[in-house]
Design an enzyme around this catalytic site. Sequence first.
Site, PDB file in Angstrom:
ATOM      1  N   MET A  17       0.856  -1.194   0.000  1.00 57.81           N
ATOM      2  CA  MET A  17       0.000   0.000   0.000  1.00 57.81           C
ATOM      3  C   MET A  17       0.886   1.236   0.000  1.00 57.81           C
ATOM      4  SD  MET A  17      -3.008  -1.048   2.714  1.00 57.81           S
ATOM      5  CE  MET A  17      -1.917  -1.878   3.885  1.00 57.81           C
ATOM      6  N   ALA A  18       0.731   2.051  -1.033  1.00 56.16           N
ATOM      7  CA  ALA A  18       1.537   3.269  -1.154  1.00 56.16           C
ATOM      8  C   ALA A  18       1.287   4.178   0.045  1.00 56.16           C
ATOM      9  CB  ALA A  18       1.200   3.998  -2.453  1.00 56.16           C
ATOM     10  N   GLN A  70       7.870  -4.521  -4.795  1.00 60.56           N
ATOM     11  CA  GLN A  70       6.914  -4.382  -5.906  1.00 60.56           C
ATOM     12  C   GLN A  70       7.309  -3.250  -6.856  1.00 60.56           C
ATOM     13  OE1 GLN A  70       2.798  -2.664  -5.735  1.00 60.56           O
ATOM     14  NE2 GLN A  70       2.168  -4.789  -6.040  1.00 60.56           N
ATOM     15  N   CYS A 100      -3.062  -1.442  -9.456  1.00 64.32           N
ATOM     16  CA  CYS A 100      -3.259  -0.107  -8.875  1.00 64.32           C
ATOM     17  C   CYS A 100      -4.320   0.672  -9.656  1.00 64.32           C
ATOM     18  CB  CYS A 100      -1.946   0.677  -8.874  1.00 64.32           C
ATOM     19  SG  CYS A 100      -2.124   2.346  -8.205  1.00 64.32           S
ATOM     20  N   LYS A 139       0.301  -8.857  -9.025  1.00 64.87           N
ATOM     21  CA  LYS A 139      -0.958  -8.483  -8.356  1.00 64.87           C
ATOM     22  C   LYS A 139      -1.905  -7.900  -9.393  1.00 64.87           C
ATOM     23  CE  LYS A 139      -2.739  -6.500  -4.086  1.00 64.87           C
ATOM     24  NZ  LYS A 139      -3.889  -5.700  -4.504  1.00 64.87           N
ATOM     25  N   ASN A 200      -7.544 -11.436  -2.141  1.00 64.52           N
ATOM     26  CA  ASN A 200      -7.439 -10.107  -1.549  1.00 64.52           C
ATOM     27  C   ASN A 200      -8.788  -9.399  -1.667  1.00 64.52           C
ATOM     28  OD1 ASN A 200      -5.875  -6.998  -2.570  1.00 64.52           O
ATOM     29  ND2 ASN A 200      -6.242  -7.683  -0.501  1.00 64.52           N
ATOM     30  N   GLY A 201      -9.200  -8.766  -0.563  1.00 66.42           N
ATOM     31  CA  GLY A 201     -10.438  -7.983  -0.586  1.00 66.42           C
ATOM     32  C   GLY A 201     -11.372  -8.307   0.551  1.00 66.42           C
ATOM     33  N   ASP A 202     -11.614  -7.305   1.414  1.00 64.54           N
ATOM     34  CA  ASP A 202     -12.594  -7.408   2.501  1.00 64.54           C
ATOM     35  C   ASP A 202     -12.209  -8.375   3.622  1.00 64.54           C
ATOM     36  OD1 ASP A 202     -14.064  -5.598   1.077  1.00 64.54           O
ATOM     37  OD2 ASP A 202     -15.588  -7.013   0.396  1.00 64.54           O
ATOM     38  N   GLY A 224      -4.976  -5.744   3.243  1.00 68.66           N
ATOM     39  CA  GLY A 224      -4.586  -4.371   2.990  1.00 68.66           C
ATOM     40  C   GLY A 224      -5.167  -3.440   4.028  1.00 68.66           C
TER      41      GLY A 224
END
Length: 318
Positions: A17-18, A70, A100, A139, A200-202, A224
């Site tokens: 995560m940036a 990454q 992204c 990703k 990935n997600g939730d 994340g």
Amino acid sequence: MNIKDVKLENPYILAPMAGVTDLPFRLLCKEQGAGLLCMEMISAKALQYKNKNTKALLSIHPQEYPVSLQLFGSDPHIISEIAKQIEELPFQILDLNMGCPVPKVVKNGEGSALMKTPKLVYEIVYQTARAIQKPVTVKIRKGFDDDHVNAVEIAKIIEEAGGAAVAVHGRTREQYYSGKADWEIIRQVKEAVSIPVIGNGDVTSGEKALALREQTGCDGVMIGRGAQGNPWIFRELVEYDRTGRMPERPSKEVVKETMLRHARLQIEFKGDYLGIREMRKHVAWYTKGMEGSAKLRDDINKVESYEELEELLNTRIK
């Protein structure tokens, strides 16, 4: 879980995560048991031009291992050349960002925009996987938008090109982080390829991580936003996996001490000025849901030194 010859102690992975997964935060997540840490995304082009701000993003601490670095970009030659140049750095896995959603990245044909050009995806992965010895992972997202849901096709291309694993975020680029993540697409990708698939997600709790693995069969779980202000999620995931019971949430005192330690690490690695300013968003995440957190968020934006931060937190969190 293995990614090529890199063995992970558990399948729970800190997402790149940036502006979030910098060295101090990664160290905290590692202490809590994260199986793999992903660094902030780094522009291959910026490394090519030896951008001095980008160089700081390459910092890696021995206590982090295993760690994934990454890169993002859209030129197969540049990405593979940069990968070769930096391979001697102490990361264990090289990840390529094709997920992204940020407009300035997408506008340049990078990040999730790459999912619109499968041939380019192949070339980037193919050239990079052959340029270095370390595993190359990718990703991706569900697709660019609802009319172009092609995660399965892209995952097959990644495998064919030599990718060692693929992480799938269950949202399209157009969704950004809104709505509900589609775990069904993760299941479809898992059934379509033989390389490890990371969902990935939730994922915000041990129960959700287990549900994701059960529903999709995915090999790993990438966390994340669920880790923002919450490095303890990795300890909870590992413990829940082991015992089926969720450990107690950290006390206010533990949260406060972790924030202060996080701030000290930020200052150590980034200096007083930047370190404290970057802590402001982290404090907002750490204290979300606490009594008086809205007022605290207002006040934290005025803090300009470690001493001020310590005094504010000692006054507000009891």
